[in-house]
Design an enzyme around this catalytic site. Structure first.
Site, PDB file in Angstrom:
ATOM      1  N   ARG A   1      13.634  49.728   9.138  1.00 57.81           N
ATOM      2  CA  ARG A   1      14.869  49.116   9.650  1.00 57.81           C
ATOM      3  C   ARG A   1      15.949  50.165   9.961  1.00 57.81           C
ATOM      4  O   ARG A   1      16.740  49.980  10.882  1.00 57.81           O
ATOM      5  CB  ARG A   1      15.388  48.084   8.639  1.00 57.81           C
ATOM      6  CG  ARG A   1      16.520  47.208   9.167  1.00 57.81           C
ATOM      7  CD  ARG A   1      16.781  46.046   8.212  1.00 57.81           C
ATOM      8  NE  ARG A   1      17.762  45.115   8.747  1.00 57.81           N
ATOM      9  CZ  ARG A   1      18.975  44.936   8.248  1.00 57.81           C
ATOM     10  NH1 ARG A   1      19.355  45.620   7.174  1.00 57.81           N
ATOM     11  NH2 ARG A   1      19.798  44.080   8.796  1.00 57.81           N
TER      12      ARG A   1
ATOM     13  N   ILE B   1      22.345  43.520  13.806  1.00 57.57           N
ATOM     14  CA  ILE B   1      20.969  43.375  13.355  1.00 57.57           C
ATOM     15  C   ILE B   1      21.055  42.270  12.310  1.00 57.57           C
ATOM     16  O   ILE B   1      21.840  42.356  11.370  1.00 57.57           O
ATOM     17  CB  ILE B   1      20.429  44.648  12.664  1.00 57.57           C
ATOM     18  CG1 ILE B   1      20.482  45.851  13.581  1.00 57.57           C
ATOM     19  CG2 ILE B   1      19.008  44.405  12.158  1.00 57.57           C
ATOM     20  CD1 ILE B   1      20.078  47.147  12.894  1.00 57.57           C
ATOM     21  N   SER B   2      20.254  41.240  12.449  1.00 54.40           N
ATOM     22  CA  SER B   2      20.316  40.114  11.515  1.00 54.40           C
ATOM     23  C   SER B   2      19.953  40.530  10.094  1.00 54.40           C
ATOM     24  O   SER B   2      19.205  41.483   9.869  1.00 54.40           O
ATOM     25  CB  SER B   2      19.364  39.002  11.963  1.00 54.40           C
ATOM     26  OG  SER B   2      19.773  38.462  13.188  1.00 54.40           O
ATOM     27  N   GLN B   3      20.470  39.769   9.147  1.00 56.95           N
ATOM     28  CA  GLN B   3      20.144  39.918   7.730  1.00 56.95           C
ATOM     29  C   GLN B   3      18.620  39.840   7.553  1.00 56.95           C
ATOM     30  O   GLN B   3      17.978  38.944   8.096  1.00 56.95           O
ATOM     31  CB  GLN B   3      20.830  38.781   6.980  1.00 56.95           C
ATOM     32  CG  GLN B   3      20.470  38.658   5.545  1.00 56.95           C
ATOM     33  CD  GLN B   3      20.996  37.366   4.930  1.00 56.95           C
ATOM     34  OE1 GLN B   3      21.386  36.437   5.621  1.00 56.95           O
ATOM     35  NE2 GLN B   3      20.999  37.320   3.615  1.00 56.95           N
TER      36      GLN B   3
END
Length: 191
Positions: A14, A40-42
């Protein structure tokens, strides 16, 4: 949680999708700003949304909201083909570079209005939308294959819920899942 989804997430670094000044936050369970007022999503939400697609490995998936490309990279480990659409050309270009460097040849990044989907590659076995709107844009429903699943946050600033739509014999069955909070979906059909 589906072990295949968790394994795919473990395989994707990530931090390479995060801006340099935010890389130290890459493995926290929270969204990370990436520019253009996008994130960036959780990680938890990425896992939940992908799990709801119920991928088995041979599917064609459409992602709306490429952002950094992180979710597309995870999807590439779980589906045969991933088409991802981003409305910000700068984000699309950055994502394309990172995905190429990571060796994700099954991912194709497109600069387009995500509300329109990507009709020339339809139908899709899975559609995942990484931005919220008051309703699911009709072109996305139309591009869903029979037996396919669409996962999208629906709602506004007052509250959003993840909605899962399954297409069966031309009808759409909706179920609501967890509450969530996403950036707004941008495009012609939701303005």
């Amino acid at each position: 949680m589906d072990e295949r989804v968790l394994q795919a997430m473990r395989e994707v670094p990530r931090h390479v999708f995060a801006p340099a000044k935010r890389r130290h936050e890459a493995y926290g369970d929270h969204p990370i700003p990436i520019g253009e007022m996008q994130t960036i999503s959780q990680p938890y939400m990425v896992a939940v949304m992908i799990e709801h697609l119920r991928l088995r490995g041979g599917e064609r998936v459409l992602e709306i909201g490429t952002g950094s490309g992180y979710q597309a990279a995870v999807l590439s480990r779980l589906a045969a083909e991933v088409y991802t659409v981003e409305c910000f050309p700068s984000l699309a270009a950055d994502a394309r570079l990172v995905l190429q460097r990571l060796g994700c040849p099954s991912v194709r990044v497109m600069d387009a209005d995500g509300c329109q989907g990507l009709a020339d590659q339809a139908p899709y076995n899975g559609i995942i939308v990484a931005a919220a709107a008051a309703f699911i844009p009709p072109p996305l429903r139309a591009q869903l294959a029979d037996g396919g699943r669409l996962v999208m946050p629906v709602g506004g600033p007052e509250g959003q819920r993840l909605v899962i739509v399954t297409r069966q014999a031309g009808t759409f069955i909706e179920e609501k899942a967890v509450t969530c909070r996403f950036v707004p979906l941008l495009g012609a059909d939701v303005q």
